[in-house]
Design a protein around this motif. Structure first.
Motif, short mmCIF file in Angstrom:
data_model
loop_
_atom_site.label_atom_id
_atom_site.label_comp_id
_atom_site.label_asym_id
_atom_site.label_seq_id
_atom_site.Cartn_x
_atom_site.Cartn_y
_atom_site.Cartn_z
N UNK A 187 1.58 -50.62 43.16
CA UNK A 187 0.32 -51.00 42.54
C UNK A 187 0.39 -52.19 41.61
N UNK A 188 1.23 -53.17 41.94
CA UNK A 188 1.36 -54.37 41.10
C UNK A 188 0.35 -55.45 41.51
N UNK A 189 0.15 -55.63 42.80
CA UNK A 189 -0.77 -56.67 43.27
C UNK A 189 -2.20 -56.47 42.78
N UNK A 220 -6.05 -35.28 43.79
CA UNK A 220 -6.68 -35.85 44.98
C UNK A 220 -7.53 -37.06 44.63
N UNK A 221 -8.36 -36.95 43.61
CA UNK A 221 -9.27 -38.03 43.25
C UNK A 221 -8.50 -39.30 42.86
N UNK A 222 -7.45 -39.14 42.06
CA UNK A 222 -6.64 -40.29 41.63
C UNK A 222 -5.92 -40.91 42.81
N UNK A 223 -5.36 -40.09 43.69
CA UNK A 223 -4.61 -40.61 44.83
C UNK A 223 -5.52 -41.39 45.77
N UNK A 224 -6.71 -40.89 46.00
CA UNK A 224 -7.65 -41.61 46.86
C UNK A 224 -8.02 -42.96 46.26
N UNK A 225 -8.20 -42.99 44.94
CA UNK A 225 -8.53 -44.25 44.27
C UNK A 225 -7.38 -45.24 44.39
N UNK A 226 -6.15 -44.77 44.17
CA UNK A 226 -4.99 -45.65 44.23
C UNK A 226 -4.78 -46.18 45.64
N UNK A 227 -4.95 -45.33 46.65
CA UNK A 227 -4.77 -45.78 48.03
C UNK A 227 -5.80 -46.85 48.40
N UNK A 228 -7.01 -46.68 47.89
CA UNK A 228 -8.06 -47.68 48.17
C UNK A 228 -7.72 -49.02 47.52
N UNK A 229 -7.18 -48.98 46.32
CA UNK A 229 -6.84 -50.20 45.59
C UNK A 229 -5.57 -50.85 46.13
N UNK A 230 -4.66 -50.05 46.70
CA UNK A 230 -3.33 -50.52 47.07
C UNK A 230 -3.15 -50.63 48.59
N UNK A 231 -4.26 -50.83 49.28
CA UNK A 231 -4.17 -51.07 50.72
C UNK A 231 -3.49 -49.92 51.47
N UNK A 232 -3.74 -48.69 51.05
CA UNK A 232 -3.20 -47.52 51.73
C UNK A 232 -1.88 -47.03 51.17
N UNK A 233 -1.30 -47.73 50.19
CA UNK A 233 -0.02 -47.32 49.61
C UNK A 233 -0.24 -46.39 48.43
N UNK A 234 0.82 -45.69 48.05
CA UNK A 234 0.74 -44.80 46.89
C UNK A 234 2.04 -44.04 46.73
N UNK A 235 2.15 -43.31 45.63
CA UNK A 235 3.34 -42.52 45.35
C UNK A 235 2.91 -41.10 44.99
N UNK A 236 3.55 -40.13 45.64
CA UNK A 236 3.31 -38.72 45.34
C UNK A 236 4.57 -38.11 44.73
#
Length: 356
Positions: free
Chosen positions: A314-316, A167-183
């Motif tokens: 998460x490239x941008x 959960x903690x990692x996914x929330x961080x990634x979504x914040x950095x990636x404008x709401x995007x992520x991979x599960x």
């Protein structure tokens, strides 16, 4: 009078010590290990899978509510045991639920604020009903409910077909990636679990990744250790296992285009075929064969993000950090659509295996 006051002072403290009056014994609690979340006309449909701490067969149960707390309150009003989320290990989110950004954001915020749920709880996604996956989890392991937790903690890191995320990692990634992520993806077929692949999430849209596409994503992360690939060399199919995997991103301007050069230094071991007796020429040829296999796989994965018209992987954020001047005055969407990629695997064959 003085004796009476002294006696009162001795008698009062026990009345202010609550002790364990409101404490419940373990057998009075339902320790939820796995939670499934599906979309519902009433908000969300939550499916709870408790650990089987007693005899008999453990049963899942569900409730519909706008919030997890509301679902727990409904369940507690119908059962003799108190629902306990303190041991929750895994949350499975359905594709329909993931496509509703408002509901997903609200649920994630509730988990984040919870004083009970650990920030290390593992998140999984499915294209099917999360409830079906929870049933399959119970069929696989109703006693402890830690099967999925153990798989992603141990096995997933060694086979490179999926990647665990908490959960903690996914929330961080979504914040950095404008709401995007991979599960990581989970599938239930005939009440049996299949683990592998992923589901990329954008705003109100999901993009399933099969095992090869997920592996391409792991290469982009520099986390493809354990990946097993096959290449054709002189009419023979030869397997290769990746031993070390890394990635380096460089951003530059070439002929008015912004170019992202993805360099992937890695080491690999042949699992069959020519054995140890390779000439330098053949070794170089086989390295080229597998570099092309890896390059094609990564480019195929990147095409998914191209079709989605958003940076799923998460490239941008790397570009904003490394070369902020290249991003000035360009919207995130326009930047992603204009970005050109050069994928450059650099494979070194190390241990060539043994003839048997």
């Amino acid at each position: 009078m003085r004796k009476g006051k002294m006696l009162l002072l001795f008698l009062l403290p026990p009345f202010f010590l609550t002790g364990c009056w409101d404490k419940k014994d373990p057998e009075d609690r339902a320790f939820i290990m796995t939670l499934g979340v599906d979309d519902s006309a009433k908000g969300c449909s939550f499916t709870f899978a408790p650990a089987n701490t007693g005899g008999g067969e453990a049963q899942t149960y569900s409730a519909e509510s706008e919030t997890l707390a509301g679902a727990v309150a409904k369940i507690d009003g119908q059962m003799s045991r108190k629902t306990d989320l303190g041991q929750l290990k895994t949350v499975i989110l359905s594709g329909d639920f993931l496509e509703d950004s408002r509901k997903l954001d609200s649920f994630l915020q509730e988990l984040e604020r919870s004083q009970t749920v650990s920030e290390k709880v593992m998140l999984l996604a499915t294209e099917e009903k999360a409830a079906d996956c929870v049933d399959a989890v119970m069929a696989a392991d109703s006693k402890t409910g830690t099967f999925l937790w153990d798989f992603y903690k141990n096995t997933a890191r060694e086979v490179a077909v999926t990647k665990g995320i908490d959960l903690d990692t996914f929330l961080t990634e979504r914040a950095e990636q404008n709401g995007n992520g991979v599960l990581p993806r989970i599938t239930a077929k005939e009440k049996k679990l299949e683990l592998g692949g992923g589901i990329a999430i954008a705003r109100d849209k999901v993009y399933p990744l099969d095992n090869e596409e997920e592996r391409g994503y792991l290469f982009l992360l520099g986390e493809a250790e354990g990946a097993l690939l096959e290449g054709e060399y002189q009419g023979e199919t030869i397997p290769l296992e990746i031993g070390k995997s890394d990635v380096k991103y460089d951003f530059s301007v070439e002929d008015m285009d912004i170019v992202c050069s993805v360099t992937l230094p890695m080491e690999g071991t042949l699992q069959g075929g020519e054995g140890t007796f390779l000439s330098a020429e053949k070794r170089a040829e086989m390295e080229t064969v597998f570099e092309e296999v890896i390059k094609t796989e990564i480019e195929h994965t990147l095409k998914i993000a191209r079709r989605a018209k958003t940076d799923l992987f998460g490239i941008l954020p790397r570009m904003y950090q490394q070369e902020p001047t290249l991003t000035e005055g360009i919207s995130r969407e326009a930047l992603w659509q204009s970005l050109q990629f050069k994928v450059q695997p650099e494979l070194e064959l190390k241990d060539m295996g043994r003839k048997r």
